[in-house]
Design a protein around this motif. Structure first.
Motif, PDB file in Angstrom:
ATOM      1  N   ALA A   1      26.013 -13.575  25.197  1.00  0.00           N
ATOM      2  CA  ALA A   1      24.710 -14.018  24.693  1.00  0.00           C
ATOM      3  C   ALA A   1      24.814 -15.403  24.065  1.00  0.00           C
ATOM      4  CB  ALA A   1      24.177 -13.012  23.675  1.00  0.00           C
ATOM      5  N   PHE A   2      25.881 -15.619  23.298  1.00  0.00           N
ATOM      6  CA  PHE A   2      26.090 -16.951  22.714  1.00  0.00           C
ATOM      7  C   PHE A   2      26.173 -18.004  23.811  1.00  0.00           C
ATOM      8  CE2 PHE A   2      28.694 -20.519  21.552  1.00  0.00           C
ATOM      9  CZ  PHE A   2      28.259 -20.864  20.284  1.00  0.00           C
ATOM     10  N   THR A   3      26.961 -17.723  24.840  1.00  0.00           N
ATOM     11  CA  THR A   3      27.173 -18.706  25.897  1.00  0.00           C
ATOM     12  C   THR A   3      25.882 -19.039  26.627  1.00  0.00           C
ATOM     13  OG1 THR A   3      29.427 -17.861  26.175  1.00  0.00           O
ATOM     14  CG2 THR A   3      28.551 -19.255  27.931  1.00  0.00           C
ATOM     15  N   ARG A   4      25.066 -18.026  26.910  1.00  0.00           N
ATOM     16  CA  ARG A   4      23.803 -18.284  27.602  1.00  0.00           C
ATOM     17  C   ARG A   4      22.926 -19.245  26.800  1.00  0.00           C
ATOM     18  NH1 ARG A   4      24.289 -12.756  28.872  1.00  0.00           N
ATOM     19  NH2 ARG A   4      22.973 -12.163  27.102  1.00  0.00           N
ATOM     20  N   LYS A   5      22.853 -19.044  25.503  1.00  0.00           N
ATOM     21  CA  LYS A   5      22.051 -19.940  24.673  1.00  0.00           C
ATOM     22  C   LYS A   5      22.739 -21.293  24.503  1.00  0.00           C
ATOM     23  CE  LYS A   5      18.701 -19.496  23.108  1.00  0.00           C
ATOM     24  NZ  LYS A   5      17.360 -20.012  23.542  1.00  0.00           N
ATOM     25  N   ALA A   6      24.062 -21.306  24.407  1.00  0.00           N
ATOM     26  CA  ALA A   6      24.796 -22.564  24.224  1.00  0.00           C
ATOM     27  C   ALA A   6      24.613 -23.494  25.409  1.00  0.00           C
ATOM     28  CB  ALA A   6      26.279 -22.278  23.996  1.00  0.00           C
ATOM     29  N   LEU A   7      24.364 -22.937  26.597  1.00  0.00           N
ATOM     30  CA  LEU A   7      24.177 -23.776  27.783  1.00  0.00           C
ATOM     31  C   LEU A   7      23.018 -24.749  27.608  1.00  0.00           C
ATOM     32  CD1 LEU A   7      24.746 -21.170  30.651  1.00  0.00           C
ATOM     33  CD2 LEU A   7      26.306 -22.975  29.888  1.00  0.00           C
ATOM     34  N   ASP A   8      22.060 -24.426  26.732  1.00  0.00           N
ATOM     35  CA  ASP A   8      20.950 -25.342  26.460  1.00  0.00           C
ATOM     36  C   ASP A   8      21.430 -26.622  25.782  1.00  0.00           C
ATOM     37  OD1 ASP A   8      19.255 -23.417  27.479  1.00  0.00           O
ATOM     38  OD2 ASP A   8      18.633 -22.661  25.506  1.00  0.00           O
ATOM     39  N   TYR A   9      22.621 -26.571  25.181  1.00  0.00           N
ATOM     40  CA  TYR A   9      23.128 -27.710  24.405  1.00  0.00           C
ATOM     41  C   TYR A   9      24.355 -28.358  25.049  1.00  0.00           C
ATOM     42  CZ  TYR A   9      20.085 -25.548  20.977  1.00  0.00           C
ATOM     43  OH  TYR A   9      18.990 -25.009  20.335  1.00  0.00           O
ATOM     44  N   LEU A  10      24.739 -27.883  26.210  1.00  0.00           N
ATOM     45  CA  LEU A  10      25.923 -28.401  26.897  1.00  0.00           C
ATOM     46  C   LEU A  10      25.519 -29.198  28.134  1.00  0.00           C
ATOM     47  CD1 LEU A  10      28.241 -25.239  26.786  1.00  0.00           C
ATOM     48  CD2 LEU A  10      28.071 -27.093  25.107  1.00  0.00           C
TER      49      LEU A  10
END
Length: 504
Positions: free
Chosen positions: A34-43
């Motif tokens: 879940a963290f990674t899915r949301k982090a993709l917005d900032y990567l």
């Protein structure tokens, strides 16, 4: 959405694993995904990413995030801060899975290994922090804070406690914190909130039943809550349906405050508003508000003398205090209101000063009709005989204790204003910005509360909606054509129609 302390979250996790039967290994996998899915917005593709991993569940999440990002083709270096033998339990399972997937984790050597990254992901300490930071976390976090990289924290910035009631000497200063399942209390307290950056909340598959097993009595008040509770006007309604409100305030040196409160109350839907002011400022005030009725009361040296010039029983609610001053006449009037007025009473501004009197505090406690107090931190600290610093270290708990002891609805104003009910439930406002740090905006809020109290059937919903709308008006002003420094209290009133159009 609930807001939780560390102990409450531990109980939710325990219930999920032991009572529902979802294993911790799966929760950790869900959290990392879940963290990674949301982090993709900032990567961005091509970013050089550093993941700093500690022990415990936060470190375990870091192993999952490393595996997933590497599998997606990102350029990732994972650095394990503690010795490898310190990794145990579910975290060790995910470290093993990471290594069996063909990926490696580097051991920490010196802070020089932290340089030259585009993104740093903090998966070091999580909510389990106790006491001060120890080496090498101190050195690592200090070095990270000096870096120009985009910084993301997993669940909570390392160095910040979940409850936010401990001094912070050093913590990871994130640009974005992606918190897991539910926001933690420290995300709404200062200075802890400053380390979070932007706050994102992601689901990790914990069933609602687990969260409901803990009675947190804390909840974010969101746009959806406002939509669900703000009343619509009937096509057959008339002005009497929206309340007869009285505002008591003003003095020779502060005639503007009651004007702001009155205009805000009318703009927010109050049906019939009467403004009681010292007679010496009647002509000045009346020329500024043509829609209200006026009641000039006797004055001494520009302040209320203490004589009440109206039959108070005909009003549905009273707001007391804006621009009142601190002379004896105001105290006499408030004492009479506490004794005799049998409908909601809102006390703000200088009215709160009188409540430091033990005699009036006792009357407040004995009052049966609803009372709403709207202090900022300085006024609340005075009511408690505390310093502001002491209050801010545990503003949630002090608010709850005061509201329950005195049987009041308490609005502790500030960033993330807290609305506390007499039974101890707390609703945290999610709107507003520093543009509201300007004289007069509190008087505007009092007017909105007065109108909403008369227009809603549920008092908590009325107060929470008023605080939300007040903050949203400031956001709309900045989004349109204002900066954080030039907004005036009258601008907030004028922005209310724009806010209301989103709900009606």
């Amino acid at each position: 959405m609930q807001i939780v302390t560390a102990n409450e979250l531990y109980e939710i996790d325990r219930f999920t694993m032991n009572e529902i039967g979802i294993p911790g290994i799966l929760l950790m996998e869900n959290a990392g995904q879940a963290f990674t899915r949301k982090a993709l917005d900032y990567l961005n593709e091509g970013d050089k990413i550093l993941i700093l991993i500690g022990t415990g569940n936060n470190g375990g999440d870091g192993f999952v995030i490393t595996r997933v990002l590497k599998s997606l083709g990102f350029n990732v270096d994972a650095v394990l801060i503690p010795k490898k033998e310190k990794i145990t339990g579910d975290a060790l399972v995910h470290l093993t899975a990471l290594e069996r997937s063909g990926y490696t984790v580097k051991p920490f050597t010196t802070v020089q290994c932290l340089q030259n990254y585009d993104v740093i992901i903090d998966a070091m300490l999580g909510i389990g922090l106790k006491g001060n930071l120890k080496s090498p976390y101190q050195e690592v976090i200090a070095a990270c804070n000096e870096c120009d990289a985009v910084k993301l924290s997993v669940d909570i910035p390392s160095g910040v406690t979940a409850d936010g009631n401990q001094p912070i000497e050093l913590a990871f200063k994130a640009n974005v914190t992606i918190t897991l399942h539910l926001p933690k209390l420290s995300a709404f307290t200062f200075p802890a909130r400053d380390f979070y950056g932007e706050l994102e909340v992601v689901s990790i598959g914990i069933p609602p039943k687990a969260s409901e097993s803990v009675e947190t009595m804390r909840k974010c008040w969101t746009k959806q809550d406002v939509c669900n509770s703000i009343p619509l006007r009937s096509s057959s309604s008339h002005k009497g349906d929206y309340g007869k409100g009285l505002i008591i305030g003003g003095s020779n040196s502060m005639s503007g405050a009651p004007i702001l409160t009155t205009k805000a109350s009318l703009r927010a839907g109050g049906g019939l508003i009467t403004l009681a002011i010292p007679d010496v400022i009647h002509s000045t005030v009346a020329s500024q508000v043509v829609e209200a009725m006026f009641s000039p009361w006797s004055s001494e040296l520009g302040y209320f003398s203490g004589e009440i010039g109206l039959d108070l029983s005909k009003f549905n609610s009273i707001a007391f205090g804006p621009g009142m001053g601190r002379e004896k006449g105001g105290e006499i009037i408030l004492s009479e209101l506490l004794d005799t007025f049998q409908a909601p009473l809102i006390v703000d501004a200088d009215g709160l000063f009188y409540l430091t009197s033990p005699k009036l505090k006792e009357k407040l406690k004995q009052r049966l009709a609803p009372t709403v107090l709207t202090p900022h931190s300085g006024e609340m600290a005075r009511l408690l005989n505390f310093s502001v610093k002491e209050l801010e270290q545990n503003r949630f708990e002090y608010s709850r204790k005061f509201a329950m002891e005195y049987g009041v609805f308490l609005v502790l104003k500030g960033p993330y204003s807290i609305v506390t009910t007499p039974s101890g439930e707390q609703y945290i406002n999610t709107t507003g910005n520093p543009a509201l740090a300007k004289g007069g905006t509190g008087d505007v809020l009092t007017g909105i509360i007065l109108a909403f109290v008369m227009g809603h059937s549920n008092l908590q919903e009325a107060i929470s909606n008023a605080v939300y709308v007040h903050g949203k008006a400031a956001e709309e002003l900045v989004a349109q054509n204002h900066s954080m420094v030039d907004v005036l209290a009258t601008d907030v009133i004028n922005a209310l129609p724009l806010v209301f159009r989103t709900f009606f």
